[in-house]
Design a protein around this motif. Sequence first.
Motif, PDB file in Angstrom:
ATOM      1  N   VAL A 113      26.893 -11.929  16.621  1.00 44.05           N
ATOM      2  CA  VAL A 113      27.306 -11.019  15.552  1.00 44.05           C
ATOM      3  C   VAL A 113      27.318 -11.786  14.237  1.00 44.05           C
ATOM      4  O   VAL A 113      27.910 -12.861  14.140  1.00 44.05           O
ATOM      5  CB  VAL A 113      28.718 -10.439  15.818  1.00 44.05           C
ATOM      6  N   ASP A 114      26.643 -11.246  13.236  1.00 44.87           N
ATOM      7  CA  ASP A 114      26.606 -11.846  11.905  1.00 44.87           C
ATOM      8  C   ASP A 114      27.146 -10.865  10.883  1.00 44.87           C
ATOM      9  O   ASP A 114      26.766  -9.697  10.884  1.00 44.87           O
ATOM     10  CB  ASP A 114      25.164 -12.228  11.523  1.00 44.87           C
ATOM     11  N   GLU A 115      28.046 -11.338  10.012  1.00 43.80           N
ATOM     12  CA  GLU A 115      28.559 -10.509   8.924  1.00 43.80           C
ATOM     13  C   GLU A 115      27.656 -10.681   7.712  1.00 43.80           C
ATOM     14  O   GLU A 115      27.356 -11.796   7.306  1.00 43.80           O
ATOM     15  CB  GLU A 115      29.984 -10.915   8.570  1.00 43.80           C
ATOM     16  N   VAL A 116      27.239  -9.563   7.132  1.00 47.41           N
ATOM     17  CA  VAL A 116      26.340  -9.602   5.984  1.00 47.41           C
ATOM     18  C   VAL A 116      27.115  -9.844   4.693  1.00 47.41           C
ATOM     19  O   VAL A 116      26.713 -10.641   3.859  1.00 47.41           O
ATOM     20  CB  VAL A 116      25.494  -8.312   5.910  1.00 47.41           C
ATOM     21  N   ALA A 117      28.220  -9.152   4.513  1.00 46.26           N
ATOM     22  CA  ALA A 117      29.024  -9.297   3.288  1.00 46.26           C
ATOM     23  C   ALA A 117      30.500  -9.330   3.670  1.00 46.26           C
ATOM     24  O   ALA A 117      31.214  -8.344   3.516  1.00 46.26           O
ATOM     25  CB  ALA A 117      28.741  -8.141   2.331  1.00 46.26           C
ATOM     26  N   PRO A 118      30.987 -10.465   4.176  1.00 47.72           N
ATOM     27  CA  PRO A 118      32.347 -10.512   4.714  1.00 47.72           C
ATOM     28  C   PRO A 118      33.460 -10.259   3.704  1.00 47.72           C
ATOM     29  O   PRO A 118      34.539  -9.841   4.093  1.00 47.72           O
ATOM     30  CB  PRO A 118      32.448 -11.918   5.304  1.00 47.72           C
ATOM     31  N   ASN A 119      33.237 -10.475   2.428  1.00 49.78           N
ATOM     32  CA  ASN A 119      34.305 -10.304   1.444  1.00 49.78           C
ATOM     33  C   ASN A 119      34.207  -9.013   0.634  1.00 49.78           C
ATOM     34  O   ASN A 119      34.950  -8.815  -0.319  1.00 49.78           O
ATOM     35  CB  ASN A 119      34.341 -11.515   0.498  1.00 49.78           C
ATOM     36  N   LYS A 152      31.633  -3.132   4.611  1.00 52.19           N
ATOM     37  CA  LYS A 152      31.324  -4.186   5.583  1.00 52.19           C
ATOM     38  C   LYS A 152      30.049  -3.843   6.352  1.00 52.19           C
ATOM     39  O   LYS A 152      29.810  -2.690   6.698  1.00 52.19           O
ATOM     40  CB  LYS A 152      32.466  -4.345   6.589  1.00 52.19           C
ATOM     41  N   LYS A 153      29.257  -4.864   6.630  1.00 46.95           N
ATOM     42  CA  LYS A 153      28.047  -4.686   7.421  1.00 46.95           C
ATOM     43  C   LYS A 153      27.924  -5.858   8.379  1.00 46.95           C
ATOM     44  O   LYS A 153      28.019  -7.008   7.960  1.00 46.95           O
ATOM     45  CB  LYS A 153      26.821  -4.614   6.531  1.00 46.95           C
ATOM     46  N   GLY A 158      36.698  -6.797   9.676  1.00 41.86           N
ATOM     47  CA  GLY A 158      37.232  -6.223   8.453  1.00 41.86           C
ATOM     48  C   GLY A 158      36.976  -4.746   8.272  1.00 41.86           C
ATOM     49  O   GLY A 158      37.148  -4.205   7.181  1.00 41.86           O
ATOM     50  N   ILE A 159      36.569  -4.046   9.346  1.00 39.10           N
ATOM     51  CA  ILE A 159      36.318  -2.602   9.266  1.00 39.10           C
ATOM     52  C   ILE A 159      37.539  -1.871   9.791  1.00 39.10           C
ATOM     53  O   ILE A 159      38.036  -2.168  10.884  1.00 39.10           O
ATOM     54  CB  ILE A 159      35.063  -2.211  10.069  1.00 39.10           C
ATOM     55  N   ARG A 169      33.872   0.732   6.288  1.00 40.86           N
ATOM     56  CA  ARG A 169      34.731   0.430   5.147  1.00 40.86           C
ATOM     57  C   ARG A 169      35.944  -0.381   5.591  1.00 40.86           C
ATOM     58  O   ARG A 169      36.422  -0.229   6.700  1.00 40.86           O
ATOM     59  CB  ARG A 169      35.215   1.717   4.492  1.00 40.86           C
ATOM     60  N   ALA A 170      36.440  -1.175   4.669  1.00 45.34           N
ATOM     61  CA  ALA A 170      37.640  -1.958   4.930  1.00 45.34           C
ATOM     62  C   ALA A 170      38.880  -1.061   4.956  1.00 45.34           C
ATOM     63  O   ALA A 170      39.897  -1.418   5.549  1.00 45.34           O
ATOM     64  CB  ALA A 170      37.821  -3.051   3.882  1.00 45.34           C
ATOM     65  N   VAL A 171      38.776   0.111   4.337  1.00 44.01           N
ATOM     66  CA  VAL A 171      39.880   1.088   4.335  1.00 44.01           C
ATOM     67  C   VAL A 171      39.408   2.351   5.044  1.00 44.01           C
ATOM     68  O   VAL A 171      38.209   2.574   5.203  1.00 44.01           O
ATOM     69  CB  VAL A 171      40.341   1.422   2.903  1.00 44.01           C
ATOM     70  N   ALA A 172      40.350   3.173   5.446  1.00 46.25           N
ATOM     71  CA  ALA A 172      40.028   4.408   6.157  1.00 46.25           C
ATOM     72  C   ALA A 172      39.152   5.325   5.310  1.00 46.25           C
ATOM     73  O   ALA A 172      39.282   5.350   4.087  1.00 46.25           O
ATOM     74  CB  ALA A 172      41.301   5.135   6.557  1.00 46.25           C
TER      75      ALA A 172
END
Length: 108
Positions: A12-18, A22-23, A46-47, A101-104
Amino acid sequence: MFKIVAITDIDVDEVAPNASLKKIVVQTRNTVDAGDTIAITLADYGISATGLLFVLGFKHTTDNSITVTEEPTTAVSAGVLTITVPAGTDNDMRIYEITGRAVANTLT
């Protein structure tokens, strides 16, 4: 009748962790069969548990060469995304792009 297997050997690789959007990209080995499942805990990347936007699926019909789209079945329960490999071929590498998304989600 086929045997359903939970796939645990994935990369698993995070594309844009910050970022707030999120992807992640999930890659399996080339031993994955139709009906196998992958479980991803969304919060680990972070999702939000209710922030999933979409899952895109691909498979390699020829190792590291020919790639085609496929439509996996997905479900989220208690913040865990389950991806079920669709019927078709066995022993193929699968790639899943997961965006959330990081938020609902507010648009329901």
